[in-house]
Structures are given as C-alpha cells and as structure tokens.
Design a protein around this motif. Sequence first.
Motif, mmCIF file in Angstrom:
data_model
loop_
_atom_site.group_PDB
_atom_site.id
_atom_site.type_symbol
_atom_site.label_atom_id
_atom_site.label_comp_id
_atom_site.label_asym_id
_atom_site.label_seq_id
_atom_site.Cartn_x
_atom_site.Cartn_y
_atom_site.Cartn_z
ATOM 1 N N ARG A 128 0.760 -1.135 -0.432
ATOM 2 C CA ARG A 128 0.051 0.028 0.158
ATOM 3 C C ARG A 128 1.367 1.599 0.086
ATOM 4 N N LEU A 129 1.645 1.270 0.604
ATOM 5 C CA LEU A 129 2.649 2.319 0.591
ATOM 6 C C LEU A 129 3.448 2.744 -0.390
ATOM 7 N N GLU A 130 3.724 1.145 -1.186
ATOM 8 C CA GLU A 130 4.116 1.362 -2.785
ATOM 9 C C GLU A 130 3.557 1.881 -3.960
ATOM 10 N N ASP A 131 1.751 1.480 -3.497
ATOM 11 C CA ASP A 131 1.029 1.790 -4.459
ATOM 12 C C ASP A 131 0.650 3.699 -4.401
ATOM 13 N N VAL A 132 0.932 4.587 -3.026
ATOM 14 C CA VAL A 132 1.134 5.689 -3.044
ATOM 15 C C VAL A 132 1.834 6.405 -3.714
ATOM 16 N N SER A 133 3.680 5.471 -4.412
ATOM 17 C CA SER A 133 4.508 5.820 -5.351
ATOM 18 C C SER A 133 4.132 6.212 -6.669
ATOM 19 N N ARG A 134 3.487 5.156 -6.509
ATOM 20 C CA ARG A 134 3.085 4.820 -7.791
ATOM 21 C C ARG A 134 1.418 5.545 -8.358
ATOM 22 N N LYS A 135 0.668 6.143 -7.996
ATOM 23 C CA LYS A 135 -0.171 7.090 -8.186
ATOM 24 C C LYS A 135 -0.335 8.079 -7.527
ATOM 25 N N ARG A 136 0.647 8.540 -6.282
ATOM 26 C CA ARG A 136 0.423 9.617 -5.687
ATOM 27 C C ARG A 136 1.869 10.386 -5.680
ATOM 28 N N PRO A 137 2.383 10.480 -6.740
ATOM 29 C CA PRO A 137 4.280 10.608 -7.138
ATOM 30 C C PRO A 137 4.516 12.022 -5.920
ATOM 31 N N LYS A 138 3.874 13.017 -6.343
ATOM 32 C CA LYS A 138 3.341 14.195 -5.814
ATOM 33 C C LYS A 138 3.465 13.832 -3.890
ATOM 34 N N VAL A 139 2.817 13.342 -3.634
ATOM 35 C CA VAL A 139 2.652 12.917 -2.182
ATOM 36 C C VAL A 139 4.530 12.271 -1.775
ATOM 37 N N ALA A 140 4.608 11.429 -2.246
ATOM 38 C CA ALA A 140 5.211 10.268 -2.313
ATOM 39 C C ALA A 140 6.154 11.367 -2.260
ATOM 40 N N SER A 141 6.972 12.171 -3.649
ATOM 41 C CA SER A 141 7.888 12.750 -3.675
ATOM 42 C C SER A 141 8.414 13.866 -2.204
ATOM 43 N N ALA A 142 7.125 14.636 -1.737
ATOM 44 C CA ALA A 142 7.063 15.625 -0.190
ATOM 45 C C ALA A 142 7.582 14.718 0.831
ATOM 46 N N LEU A 143 6.676 13.407 0.868
ATOM 47 C CA LEU A 143 6.831 12.799 2.174
ATOM 48 C C LEU A 143 7.741 11.167 2.443
ATOM 49 N N LEU A 144 8.353 11.103 0.949
ATOM 50 C CA LEU A 144 9.082 9.910 1.402
ATOM 51 C C LEU A 144 10.454 10.152 0.869
ATOM 52 N N ARG A 145 11.865 9.502 1.559
ATOM 53 C CA ARG A 145 12.648 9.449 0.735
ATOM 54 C C ARG A 145 12.758 9.099 -0.845
ATOM 55 N N PRO A 146 13.595 9.311 -1.824
ATOM 56 C CA PRO A 146 13.300 9.027 -3.297
ATOM 57 C C PRO A 146 14.340 7.116 -3.153
ATOM 58 N N GLN A 147 14.764 6.681 -3.647
ATOM 59 C CA GLN A 147 15.282 5.076 -3.227
ATOM 60 C C GLN A 147 15.298 4.636 -2.421
ATOM 61 N N ALA A 148 14.361 5.107 -1.292
ATOM 62 C CA ALA A 148 14.583 3.968 0.345
ATOM 63 C C ALA A 148 13.882 3.143 -0.292
ATOM 64 N N THR A 149 13.953 2.113 0.899
ATOM 65 C CA THR A 149 14.037 0.680 0.373
ATOM 66 C C THR A 149 12.991 0.468 1.699
ATOM 67 N N VAL A 150 11.833 -0.245 2.164
ATOM 68 C CA VAL A 150 11.179 -1.631 2.779
ATOM 69 C C VAL A 150 11.235 -2.887 2.615
ATOM 70 N N GLU A 151 11.715 -3.321 4.278
ATOM 71 C CA GLU A 151 11.845 -4.849 3.935
ATOM 72 C C GLU A 151 11.076 -5.111 4.980
#
Length: 288
Positions: A128-151
């Motif tokens: 679901r977090l990755e879904d935000v990056s795909r569908k809401r790239p502006k939100v993701a770029s504002a709140l998430l570190r680029p190229q950061a990984t979650v495992e």
Amino acid sequence: IHDPESVDEELASFLRDHLDVDASDLRRRRALYDYVFDAFPVHNGKQVSRKARDDRQFRVSSLVYGEITYAPFYATLRKIDCSGTFYDLGSGAGKPVIAAATMGAFRKCIGLEYLEELVDVANDAKERLEDVSRKRPKVASALLRPQATVEFHQADVTDVSAFDWSDGDVVFMNSTCFDDSLMEAIASEASRLKKGTTVVTFTKRLPSPDFDILNTELYQMSWGGATVIIQVKRTDAAVPVSCVPVSERWLANGGLDDSQLLLPDDAAAPETAASGSSPEEESTTTAP
C-alpha cells in the motif's frame, strides 16, 4: 477501524502537551501512515498474532502483540538522526517500519519478525505504501525519501546467522513484554553495532554497559502508557559470545519462555514497573 473524531481529539491533546512538535508536518505524515494502515486495524494484527501462536502452541510472553501509536513515535524519531538504516526487532504488522519510512529520511527501513503470518501482513502494508509512490508521486516525493527501501523478513532476531542487523544506525524494539532472556540475548548481539548507534526500547532499557541513556519519556501507545528509552552505543563494535537463539529455547521448552511463564490469556501479560501497563490482546484502543 477507528473513530476519526476521537483520534483527532487525542492528537490535539498530544500536540498541546508537546509544543515542540511541528503539528503541520506531523499531520501530513500521519495521514500517509493512516492511509497505509486503514486496511490493517490494530485488532487485525492481534488476531493474526494470536492464531499464529496458538497454531504453534506458544505461550511466550515475548510474543504478546502490541502496536505503536504514530504521534509519540514521530516525536521520538525527531529526537535522533534518521539518515541511515532503521531496524525494528519484532516488527509485527510493520507499523514502526512504515512509520519510520514516512519520516522521509531513512535510507532503509527493515523489520524482522519471528511469526511469518505477521510478516505477510507487513508486506501487504508495504504494498500500500508503494501504491502511493505509483499513484500519488507528488505526495511520495514530498514525504518519502527517494530510492529508500522498506523490507520485512521472517527471522529470530537473536540468530544473526539468519539475519545480521549489526549495520543498523537506529534499532527499535517494542520491548514492553520481552522477557529477560530475550533482552539479554538482544543486548549480547547489540555489541556488534557500531559506536554511536541509537537503540530505542519501550519500558525496559537494553541490559548492556555498552549503551548510555540519552532520553526517557512516557508516551501513550495502543495498550496504554509506555516509557520510551533512547540509548546510544558508546563502545566500538565487538564480537559477542555465541548463544543459542531464543526461538530454539522456546521450541525446546514446549512453547514456553525461559521463565516457564504460561499466559492462559494474553490479557494476563506481565506488567512492568517502568510503565505500569502492558500490551493486552483484548484492547482495541488506538491513539494518534
């Protein structure tokens, strides 16, 4: 899932008590966190955890399920350097890992969980977090570190041959119900961490002379009050004395921990002096 008005009231109360917190930034990042976990309310993780333990006939106090609440976790992470690798030892449904990712600073956020069923839930949240990056790239770029990984990985955190977390810059554990043997085993493995690594625990400090306490504060979590303890490693990395992974001892003890503590119901989880409360399986109370 939760009562939005109740959550907003509790958030407002939290902000009144913590005037140093950036309210606007907190609300924006919590909105992303809430989007991810609206599909995975607290009782879902508890049910998955209970069934997984019942299936294994485990009555181990260290596996009692409890979840963070976002606002105090956010406030805690704002006190430390969040630029490197974050580990959650006993990551459950993944909420601390996702919360750490929403800070937008960590390069890697990794959760290690013994119960595979909870790892599956955490990976669903990751999607679901990755879904935000795909569908809401502006939100993701504002709140998430680029190229950061979650495992998320299934692992016994005391068995570094299975997964080595010694490269962590910040190591978190919701340790309120961790028994002494687990805390001691983690403390032994934590000697591998480099000097300056931050360790955040709930209720119980890491039992090691290698760490100094930087800060303690009582916050409200999903089950009630918990003392959040921030510790910093003051010694260089070392190789600890090898020990038997705790999961092997649980299996050898027929599903009991080393103290032979039998929990007939998770609501009877041991209380701790530092916070006065423990996670309770029957509680569905949530806070911001």
